[in-house]
Design a protein around this motif. Structure first.
Motif, PDB file in Angstrom:
ATOM      1  N   THR A  90      34.019  39.376  30.794  1.00  0.00           N
ATOM      2  CA  THR A  90      32.616  39.013  30.557  1.00  0.00           C
ATOM      3  C   THR A  90      32.370  38.950  29.058  1.00  0.00           C
ATOM      4  O   THR A  90      31.787  37.985  28.546  1.00  0.00           O
ATOM      5  CB  THR A  90      31.679  40.029  31.242  1.00  0.00           C
ATOM      6  OG1 THR A  90      32.043  40.113  32.613  1.00  0.00           O
ATOM      7  CG2 THR A  90      30.231  39.592  31.134  1.00  0.00           C
ATOM      8  N   ARG A 139      25.335  44.402  28.353  1.00  0.00           N
ATOM      9  CA  ARG A 139      25.865  45.089  29.540  1.00  0.00           C
ATOM     10  C   ARG A 139      25.508  46.554  29.407  1.00  0.00           C
ATOM     11  O   ARG A 139      25.725  47.147  28.342  1.00  0.00           O
ATOM     12  CB  ARG A 139      27.380  44.904  29.627  1.00  0.00           C
ATOM     13  CG  ARG A 139      28.004  45.802  30.664  1.00  0.00           C
ATOM     14  CD  ARG A 139      29.450  45.447  30.921  1.00  0.00           C
ATOM     15  NE  ARG A 139      29.546  44.271  31.760  1.00  0.00           N
ATOM     16  CZ  ARG A 139      30.651  43.931  32.426  1.00  0.00           C
ATOM     17  NH1 ARG A 139      31.738  44.656  32.318  1.00  0.00           N
ATOM     18  NH2 ARG A 139      30.680  42.866  33.174  1.00  0.00           N
ATOM     19  N   HIS A 172      24.749  41.360  38.431  1.00  0.00           N
ATOM     20  CA  HIS A 172      25.623  40.724  37.455  1.00  0.00           C
ATOM     21  C   HIS A 172      25.413  39.220  37.619  1.00  0.00           C
ATOM     22  O   HIS A 172      26.278  38.512  38.125  1.00  0.00           O
ATOM     23  CB  HIS A 172      27.067  41.128  37.750  1.00  0.00           C
ATOM     24  CG  HIS A 172      28.042  40.881  36.635  1.00  0.00           C
ATOM     25  ND1 HIS A 172      27.744  40.095  35.538  1.00  0.00           N
ATOM     26  CD2 HIS A 172      29.326  41.291  36.465  1.00  0.00           C
ATOM     27  CE1 HIS A 172      28.806  40.063  34.740  1.00  0.00           C
ATOM     28  NE2 HIS A 172      29.768  40.780  35.274  1.00  0.00           N
ATOM     29  N   GLN A 175      27.994  36.505  36.370  1.00  0.00           N
ATOM     30  CA  GLN A 175      29.208  36.449  37.187  1.00  0.00           C
ATOM     31  C   GLN A 175      28.908  35.630  38.451  1.00  0.00           C
ATOM     32  O   GLN A 175      29.706  34.792  38.869  1.00  0.00           O
ATOM     33  CB  GLN A 175      29.668  37.859  37.557  1.00  0.00           C
ATOM     34  CG  GLN A 175      30.868  37.908  38.499  1.00  0.00           C
ATOM     35  CD  GLN A 175      32.186  37.512  37.841  1.00  0.00           C
ATOM     36  OE1 GLN A 175      32.441  37.899  36.694  1.00  0.00           O
ATOM     37  NE2 GLN A 175      33.018  36.736  38.526  1.00  0.00           N
ATOM     38  N   ARG A 208      28.383  45.112  41.744  1.00  0.00           N
ATOM     39  CA  ARG A 208      27.197  44.300  41.441  1.00  0.00           C
ATOM     40  C   ARG A 208      27.458  42.811  41.589  1.00  0.00           C
ATOM     41  O   ARG A 208      26.540  42.027  41.776  1.00  0.00           O
ATOM     42  CB  ARG A 208      26.719  44.641  40.032  1.00  0.00           C
ATOM     43  CG  ARG A 208      27.814  44.514  38.971  1.00  0.00           C
ATOM     44  CD  ARG A 208      27.427  45.191  37.678  1.00  0.00           C
ATOM     45  NE  ARG A 208      28.527  45.219  36.726  1.00  0.00           N
ATOM     46  CZ  ARG A 208      28.523  45.955  35.634  1.00  0.00           C
ATOM     47  NH1 ARG A 208      27.494  46.726  35.356  1.00  0.00           N
ATOM     48  NH2 ARG A 208      29.548  45.933  34.802  1.00  0.00           N
ATOM     49  N   THR A 209      28.723  42.405  41.513  1.00  0.00           N
ATOM     50  CA  THR A 209      29.007  40.961  41.592  1.00  0.00           C
ATOM     51  C   THR A 209      28.718  40.433  43.003  1.00  0.00           C
ATOM     52  O   THR A 209      28.128  39.376  43.164  1.00  0.00           O
ATOM     53  CB  THR A 209      30.467  40.655  41.208  1.00  0.00           C
ATOM     54  OG1 THR A 209      31.330  41.237  42.184  1.00  0.00           O
ATOM     55  CG2 THR A 209      30.819  41.207  39.855  1.00  0.00           C
ATOM     56  N   ARG A 270      37.123  45.376  43.743  1.00  0.00           N
ATOM     57  CA  ARG A 270      37.803  46.645  43.467  1.00  0.00           C
ATOM     58  C   ARG A 270      36.927  47.802  43.929  1.00  0.00           C
ATOM     59  O   ARG A 270      35.699  47.707  43.911  1.00  0.00           O
ATOM     60  CB  ARG A 270      37.967  46.661  41.940  1.00  0.00           C
ATOM     61  CG  ARG A 270      38.193  47.921  41.244  1.00  0.00           C
ATOM     62  CD  ARG A 270      38.252  47.638  39.726  1.00  0.00           C
ATOM     63  NE  ARG A 270      36.935  47.599  39.105  1.00  0.00           N
ATOM     64  CZ  ARG A 270      36.265  48.676  38.708  1.00  0.00           C
ATOM     65  NH1 ARG A 270      36.778  49.877  38.851  1.00  0.00           N
ATOM     66  NH2 ARG A 270      35.070  48.567  38.145  1.00  0.00           N
ATOM     67  N   GLN A 272      35.015  50.809  43.112  1.00  0.00           N
ATOM     68  CA  GLN A 272      34.460  51.199  41.802  1.00  0.00           C
ATOM     69  C   GLN A 272      34.336  52.718  41.713  1.00  0.00           C
ATOM     70  O   GLN A 272      33.224  53.259  41.697  1.00  0.00           O
ATOM     71  CB  GLN A 272      33.092  50.549  41.642  1.00  0.00           C
ATOM     72  CG  GLN A 272      33.114  49.063  41.936  1.00  0.00           C
ATOM     73  CD  GLN A 272      32.561  48.233  40.808  1.00  0.00           C
ATOM     74  OE1 GLN A 272      31.831  48.732  39.965  1.00  0.00           O
ATOM     75  NE2 GLN A 272      32.912  46.971  40.782  1.00  0.00           N
ATOM     76  N   PRO A 308      36.286  38.983  41.037  1.00  0.00           N
ATOM     77  CA  PRO A 308      35.668  38.984  39.696  1.00  0.00           C
ATOM     78  C   PRO A 308      36.611  39.584  38.651  1.00  0.00           C
ATOM     79  O   PRO A 308      36.417  39.375  37.454  1.00  0.00           O
ATOM     80  CB  PRO A 308      34.423  39.849  39.879  1.00  0.00           C
ATOM     81  CG  PRO A 308      34.720  40.750  41.044  1.00  0.00           C
ATOM     82  CD  PRO A 308      35.631  39.962  41.947  1.00  0.00           C
ATOM     83  N   LEU A 309      37.639  40.322  39.119  1.00  0.00           N
ATOM     84  CA  LEU A 309      38.584  41.048  38.271  1.00  0.00           C
ATOM     85  C   LEU A 309      37.840  42.131  37.473  1.00  0.00           C
ATOM     86  O   LEU A 309      36.658  41.963  37.221  1.00  0.00           O
ATOM     87  CB  LEU A 309      39.372  40.101  37.359  1.00  0.00           C
ATOM     88  CG  LEU A 309      40.166  39.009  38.106  1.00  0.00           C
ATOM     89  CD1 LEU A 309      40.859  38.086  37.096  1.00  0.00           C
ATOM     90  CD2 LEU A 309      41.201  39.589  39.070  1.00  0.00           C
ATOM     91  N   PRO A 310      38.389  43.189  37.060  1.00  0.00           N
ATOM     92  CA  PRO A 310      39.807  43.539  37.183  1.00  0.00           C
ATOM     93  C   PRO A 310      40.197  43.914  38.618  1.00  0.00           C
ATOM     94  O   PRO A 310      39.386  44.451  39.361  1.00  0.00           O
ATOM     95  CB  PRO A 310      39.920  44.765  36.271  1.00  0.00           C
ATOM     96  CG  PRO A 310      38.561  45.401  36.296  1.00  0.00           C
ATOM     97  CD  PRO A 310      37.597  44.258  36.420  1.00  0.00           C
TER      98      PRO A 310
HETATM   99  C1  NCD Z   1      33.037  43.226  37.405  1.00  0.00           C
HETATM  100  C2  NCD Z   1      31.931  44.060  36.812  1.00  0.00           C
HETATM  101  O1  NCD Z   1      31.996  44.487  35.658  1.00  0.00           O
HETATM  102  O2  NCD Z   1      30.956  44.240  37.513  1.00  0.00           O
HETATM  103  N1  NCD Z   1      33.886  42.648  36.465  1.00  0.00           N
HETATM  104  C3  NCD Z   1      33.485  41.520  35.794  1.00  0.00           C
HETATM  105  O3  NCD Z   1      32.462  41.459  35.156  1.00  0.00           O
HETATM  106  N2  NCD Z   1      34.280  40.436  35.902  1.00  0.00           N
HETATM  107  C4  NCD Z   1      33.726  43.890  38.530  1.00  0.00           C
HETATM  108  C5  NCD Z   1      34.430  45.199  38.343  1.00  0.00           C
HETATM  109  O4  NCD Z   1      34.319  45.878  37.324  1.00  0.00           O
HETATM  110  O5  NCD Z   1      35.123  45.594  39.293  1.00  0.00           O
END
Ligand code: NCD
Length: 356
Positions: A90, A139, A172, A175, A208-209, A270, A272, A308-310
């Protein structure tokens, strides 16, 4: 010298009591996001406009002349990247988007190197940034903090727009925009996003994505959403209620495997565990909420896998070579979509026409 944005017309306590949908008009200027904070702000027309803007920027950037033209669009702007939470993609995609458009950037990524360590509030820090910059991209680990900051900025002597680059476990939105762009490009020759079956897998309670993307997907007729997660990490009620209010069908499931043959898009996330507290540390067995190379034959030929990674172990790295793996193109799409959003917030999108 307030800019004409509606957040100057409401007190903080009145604004704070509104529902996300009711907050939306206060975040807009000329029917376009001024502060970009929540997915509820974006309607279908805006999503379509942003996707086509992202593609125009990407196309123009293919030549050196085009790149140099793009760099003139915001060369009078300075943008602050304030990331009080870890970020790779991001942060870098926003920084790259600023470079593409010629905007200068500065960053605070580690609040221990800013005056926050001396006890300055996040609010005062951001107010300081507004003295030097023309936009803040932020952020922050606290859900709802972006809304407070947007209100403070709008009501300060130098109002500037705020873009939410991730707020706590809540939203987010950018994203979600790049996810829409990825879905739209992937399904371009398959009738678009409408009518598709999209499954979210993993930590949907704190991811949040998945929350923001679910809200954007309501704008695509005949879609169906699947929430596939352990009990403790299922999609929260507020999002399910928002979908019910607009008659978007969804299903709750606890095992992705039987659904894999049906889904058009599989959105992996993932677990969290940074949000785990002493009260909720019951270990979650997430071994079911993974895709392995041996699952690939189950998927539709036209299905796509997003993330969305990671990632950790949710997606086998062997899958990366499969043409249905869309998470790396998704990363690059983020840069173009964020450039489109920044340009349009400054009201400069029409200047792209000068190129054609
Ligand atoms: C995500 C986030 O920060 O919400 N990553 C991102 O912005 N691509 C997802 C995550 O941290 O698992």
């Amino acid at each position: 010298m307030h800019l004409d944005n509606a957040l100057t017309k409401i007190s903080w306590s009145d604004f704070n009591q509104l529902s996300p949908v009711e907050k939306t008009p206060y975040l807009m200027r000329d029917n376009w996001p001024y502060h970009a904070l929540i997915a509820q702000q974006f309607n279908r027309e805006m999503l379509d406009d942003l996707c086509s803007l992202a593609t125009q920027i990407r196309t123009i950037a293919k030549t050196k002349q085009g790149s140099l033209f793009l760099q003139t669009l915001l060369d009078d702007k300075r943008i602050m990247l304030y990331f009080a939470q870890p970020s790779t993609r991001t942060f870098l995609s926003f920084a790259s988007a600023c470079q593409i458009l010629g905007a200068k950037t500065a960053e605070v990524r580690d609040t221990s190197t800013s005056s926050e360590i001396k006890g300055e509030s996040g609010e005062d820090s951001v107010r300081t940034f507004s003295s030097y910059f023309d936009m803040i991209i932020m952020r922050h680990p606290t859900g709802g903090f972006a809304e407070r900051i947007a209100w403070v900025l709008s009501n300060s002597t130098r109002p500037i727009p705020l873009v939410n680059a991730g707020s706590g476990k809540d939203q987010h939105p950018t994203q979600a925009l790049l996810d829409i762009y990825t879905l739209q490009r992937s399904f371009e020759s398959l009738g678009g996003i409408e009518g598709k079956k999209i499954g979210f897998v993993g930590d949907l309670a704190r991811g949040r994505t998945a929350r923001s993307l679910s809200l954007l997907l309501q704008h695509y007729p005949h879609i169906k959403l699947y929430y596939i997660a352990p009990h403790a990490l299922q999609m929260q009620e507020d999002i399910l209620k928002a979908l019910e209010a607009v008659n978007v069908p969804y299903e709750i499931a606890y095992n992705p495997k039987p659904l894999l043959p049906e889904l058009d898009a599989i959105y992996m996330t993932r677990i969290q565990d940074e949000w785990d507290t002493d009260d909720n540390t019951d270990p979650v067995d997430n071994s079911v909420f993974c895709i392995e190379a041996k699952d690939l034959p189950l998927l539709k030929k036209t299905a796509i896998i997003m993330h969305p990674l990671p990632r950790r172990n949710e997606i086998d790295t062997e899958i990366d070579a499969d043409p249905r793996a869309m998470y790396w193109p998704q990363v690059r799409n983020g840069m173009w979509m964020r450039a489109a959003l920044i340009l349009s917030i400054f009201g400069r999108a029409h200047e792209l026409l000068a190129w054609e």
